[in-house]
Design a protein around this motif. Structure first.
Motif, mmCIF file in Angstrom:
data_model
loop_
_atom_site.group_PDB
_atom_site.id
_atom_site.type_symbol
_atom_site.label_atom_id
_atom_site.label_comp_id
_atom_site.label_asym_id
_atom_site.label_seq_id
_atom_site.Cartn_x
_atom_site.Cartn_y
_atom_site.Cartn_z
ATOM 1 N N ASP A 238 0.830 -1.206 0.000
ATOM 2 C CA ASP A 238 0.000 0.000 0.000
ATOM 3 C C ASP A 238 0.868 1.260 0.000
ATOM 4 O O ASP A 238 0.582 2.225 -0.711
ATOM 5 C CB ASP A 238 -0.922 0.013 1.227
ATOM 6 N N ASP A 239 1.913 1.233 0.807
ATOM 7 C CA ASP A 239 2.817 2.388 0.849
ATOM 8 C C ASP A 239 3.481 2.617 -0.507
ATOM 9 O O ASP A 239 3.642 3.766 -0.947
ATOM 10 C CB ASP A 239 3.893 2.171 1.917
ATOM 11 N N LEU A 240 3.880 1.525 -1.170
ATOM 12 C CA LEU A 240 4.516 1.644 -2.481
ATOM 13 C C LEU A 240 3.541 2.212 -3.502
ATOM 14 O O LEU A 240 3.898 3.084 -4.308
ATOM 15 C CB LEU A 240 5.031 0.281 -2.936
ATOM 16 N N VAL A 241 2.285 1.729 -3.479
ATOM 17 C CA VAL A 241 1.265 2.246 -4.393
ATOM 18 C C VAL A 241 1.047 3.736 -4.154
ATOM 19 O O VAL A 241 1.021 4.544 -5.091
ATOM 20 C CB VAL A 241 -0.056 1.471 -4.226
ATOM 21 N N ASN A 242 0.894 4.117 -2.882
ATOM 22 C CA ASN A 242 0.670 5.521 -2.558
ATOM 23 C C ASN A 242 1.840 6.397 -2.994
ATOM 24 O O ASN A 242 1.654 7.507 -3.506
ATOM 25 C CB ASN A 242 0.440 5.683 -1.055
ATOM 26 N N GLU A 243 3.044 5.885 -2.799
ATOM 27 C CA GLU A 243 4.233 6.637 -3.203
ATOM 28 C C GLU A 243 4.233 6.891 -4.701
ATOM 29 O O GLU A 243 4.506 8.007 -5.162
ATOM 30 C CB GLU A 243 5.485 5.878 -2.783
#
Length: 288
Positions: free
Chosen positions: A70-75
């Protein structure tokens, strides 16, 4: 029906058609760009897991992995939107990061090549000082402190004849690093300064020297032994030669690449900038 023949009506209709067509085309192209998805591949997930594992020395749990993805997608979503808004333009930090990343890529290409044995031998022969056993100096000294004496240099000169005559000579001042040394020139330079190390290295063994100045004060020095630097056999330093060759190769590749980039993009300097550069030294391309 006369109003249908009005030129103004014809102009208005044509304008509406053109405006509608432009809006439709523009809206379509915008939507086409907007719907381009952010893709997360198996390789991305593998990289996320490896990064986590290297830090925490264990694999992430299912919930932790979900949070990482999720963090990677948001980034990536935020980065894409920031780029779309032009936030990457004229940003010093981003510019430096991009330059650094490209520099790493360029330097890594130098690691792909393995030199022939003859090339390593040639590099070894061309750089003997990098692959040698350093010389050593053995000496004793009598120290004269400027902080404890009115004229430390004069006191040192006055003590020299009696020392050369074999007399005990006057007592010197206490020096925290000691009075007797057997070390490399680099180590001596670290203790007393490069000028002292250079001057002592030029002394002939077997006699007390004229006063030699260091960062501490003045010294009368008696060199007892000088061991010259000696080359190490190639076979014993081959790994070090290879590492040095790679460093030199990286510097060369980076330097040549930057030269080609200057040719490709050109370089324009305003008059004041050119004057400032010419008044100092010619601009060079840094290898590191």
């Amino acid at each position: 029906m006369m109003f249908l023949r009005e030129p103004l009506l014809h102009f208005a209709v044509a304008g509406a058609v053109l405006f509608g067509g432009y809006s439709w085309l523009h809206h379509t192209s915008t939507e086409a760009v907007a719907v381009e998805p952010v893709r997360i591949s198996e390789g991305d997930v593998r990289w996320v897991k490896q990064t986590w594992s290297s830090q925490w020395l264990r694999d992430p749990t299912a919930d932790e992995l979900k949070g990482l993805i999720d963090d990677l997608v948001n980034e990536r979503l935020l980065a894409r939107e920031a780029k779309e808004m032009g936030l990457d333009q004229d940003d010093t930090i981003i510019r430096r990061r991009l330059a650094q990343k490209l520099k790493f890529i360029v330097e890594d290409t130098a690691q792909l090549a393995e030199p022939a044995e003859a090339e390593l031998q040639k590099f070894y022969a061309a750089n003997p000082s990098r692959f040698e056993t350093p010389g050593r100096l053995s000496f004793k000294q009598v120290y004269f402190s400027p902080e404890r004496r009115a004229d430390a240099a004069a006191d040192a000169r006055a003590a020299l004849p009696s020392l050369n005559a074999g007399d005990a000579g006057p007592d010197g001042d206490r020096l925290i690093v000691g009075d007797v040394f057997d070390d490399t020139e680099a180590a001596i330079s670290g203790m007393f300064g490069p000028d002292f190390a250079h001057d002592v290295g030029a002394l002939q063994p077997g006699a007390w020297s004229r006063p030699v100045k260091s960062g501490y004060g003045f010294h009368l020095v008696f060199v007892t032994k000088r061991t010259p630097a000696a080359p190490k056999p190639f076979d014993t330093v081959r790994d070090a030669v290879l590492a040095e060759w790679r460093n030199a190769r990286q510097a060369e590749v980076s330097r040549n690449y930057l030269v080609e980039l200057r040719k490709k993009y050109g370089l324009e300097l305003e008059d004041d900038v050119a004057t400032a550069l010419n008044s100092a030294t010619a601009p060079t391309v840094a290898a590191k």
